[in-house]
Design a protein around this motif. Structure first.
Motif, mmCIF file in Angstrom:
data_model
loop_
_atom_site.group_PDB
_atom_site.id
_atom_site.type_symbol
_atom_site.label_atom_id
_atom_site.label_comp_id
_atom_site.label_asym_id
_atom_site.label_seq_id
_atom_site.Cartn_x
_atom_site.Cartn_y
_atom_site.Cartn_z
ATOM 1 N N VAL A 1 0.844 -1.209 0.000
ATOM 2 C CA VAL A 1 0.000 0.000 0.000
ATOM 3 C C VAL A 1 0.873 1.251 0.000
ATOM 4 N N GLY A 2 1.952 1.233 0.762
ATOM 5 C CA GLY A 2 2.881 2.359 0.753
ATOM 6 C C GLY A 2 3.453 2.597 -0.634
ATOM 7 N N GLY A 3 3.804 1.521 -1.316
ATOM 8 C CA GLY A 3 4.306 1.623 -2.687
ATOM 9 C C GLY A 3 3.268 2.170 -3.644
ATOM 10 N N ILE A 4 2.021 1.788 -3.455
ATOM 11 C CA ILE A 4 0.927 2.326 -4.269
ATOM 12 C C ILE A 4 0.842 3.831 -4.062
ATOM 13 N N GLU A 5 0.829 4.242 -2.814
ATOM 14 C CA GLU A 5 0.659 5.661 -2.499
ATOM 15 C C GLU A 5 1.843 6.508 -2.970
ATOM 16 N N ARG A 6 2.996 5.921 -3.115
ATOM 17 C CA ARG A 6 4.172 6.637 -3.627
ATOM 18 C C ARG A 6 4.274 6.551 -5.144
ATOM 19 N N GLY A 7 3.352 5.841 -5.782
ATOM 20 C CA GLY A 7 3.373 5.710 -7.238
ATOM 21 C C GLY A 7 4.421 4.737 -7.735
ATOM 22 N N GLU A 8 4.809 3.795 -6.902
ATOM 23 C CA GLU A 8 5.852 2.830 -7.251
ATOM 24 C C GLU A 8 5.295 1.488 -7.713
ATOM 25 N N ARG A 9 4.007 1.273 -7.564
ATOM 26 C CA ARG A 9 3.395 -0.019 -7.884
ATOM 27 C C ARG A 9 2.411 0.110 -9.034
ATOM 28 N N ASN A 10 2.485 -0.835 -9.963
ATOM 29 C CA ASN A 10 1.514 -0.930 -11.041
ATOM 30 C C ASN A 10 0.547 -2.036 -10.634
ATOM 31 N N LEU A 11 -0.635 -1.642 -10.210
ATOM 32 C CA LEU A 11 -1.578 -2.559 -9.577
ATOM 33 C C LEU A 11 -2.331 -3.435 -10.566
ATOM 34 N N ALA A 12 -2.700 -4.611 -10.080
ATOM 35 C CA ALA A 12 -3.624 -5.475 -10.808
ATOM 36 C C ALA A 12 -5.041 -4.939 -10.594
ATOM 37 N N LEU A 13 -5.901 -5.187 -11.545
ATOM 38 C CA LEU A 13 -7.295 -4.732 -11.431
ATOM 39 C C LEU A 13 -7.970 -5.263 -10.178
ATOM 40 N N ARG A 14 -7.652 -6.481 -9.787
ATOM 41 C CA ARG A 14 -8.246 -7.054 -8.570
ATOM 42 C C ARG A 14 -7.902 -6.220 -7.341
ATOM 43 N N ASN A 15 -6.671 -5.734 -7.285
ATOM 44 C CA ASN A 15 -6.269 -4.921 -6.143
ATOM 45 C C ASN A 15 -6.901 -3.539 -6.190
ATOM 46 N N ILE A 16 -7.090 -2.994 -7.376
ATOM 47 C CA ILE A 16 -7.786 -1.709 -7.509
ATOM 48 C C ILE A 16 -9.223 -1.871 -7.022
ATOM 49 N N GLU A 17 -9.850 -2.982 -7.385
ATOM 50 C CA GLU A 17 -11.216 -3.252 -6.936
ATOM 51 C C GLU A 17 -11.269 -3.405 -5.409
ATOM 52 N N ARG A 18 -10.305 -4.078 -4.815
ATOM 53 C CA ARG A 18 -10.247 -4.217 -3.350
ATOM 54 C C ARG A 18 -10.171 -2.851 -2.676
ATOM 55 N N ILE A 19 -9.343 -1.979 -3.229
ATOM 56 C CA ILE A 19 -9.182 -0.637 -2.669
ATOM 57 C C ILE A 19 -10.500 0.128 -2.746
#
Length: 73
Positions: free
Chosen positions: A40-58
């Motif tokens: 989640v920290g990596g997502i918030e820093r723009g370091e992670r390219n998320l899978a659609l499943r994880n975007i849906e979870r968020i």
């Protein structure tokens, strides 16, 4: 046209904004999403390219639709 890094950074800022508006700590939010806190920290820093499943979870954890999550990006 925006670069990949640009969209990742914008998405991460959006997630952080919505998470903090709802009073989640990063750790509590990660737990609620069933994701690792460092991920989640990596997502918030723009370091992670998320899978659609994880975007849906968020989006589900935030109580909003995918469209609302992507608003303004």
């Amino acid at each position: 046209m925006a670069t990949k890094a640009d969209i990742l950074v914008r998405f991460g800022k959006r997630v952080r904004e919505l998470r903090t508006e709802r009073g989640y700590s990063q750790e509590a939010f990660a737990d609620a999403c069933e994701l690792d806190r460092t991920y989640v920290g990596g997502i918030e820093r723009g370091e992670r390219n998320l899978a659609l499943r994880n975007i849906e979870r968020i989006a589900e954890t935030l109580g909003i639709s995918l469209a609302e999550l992507m608003e303004g990006l």
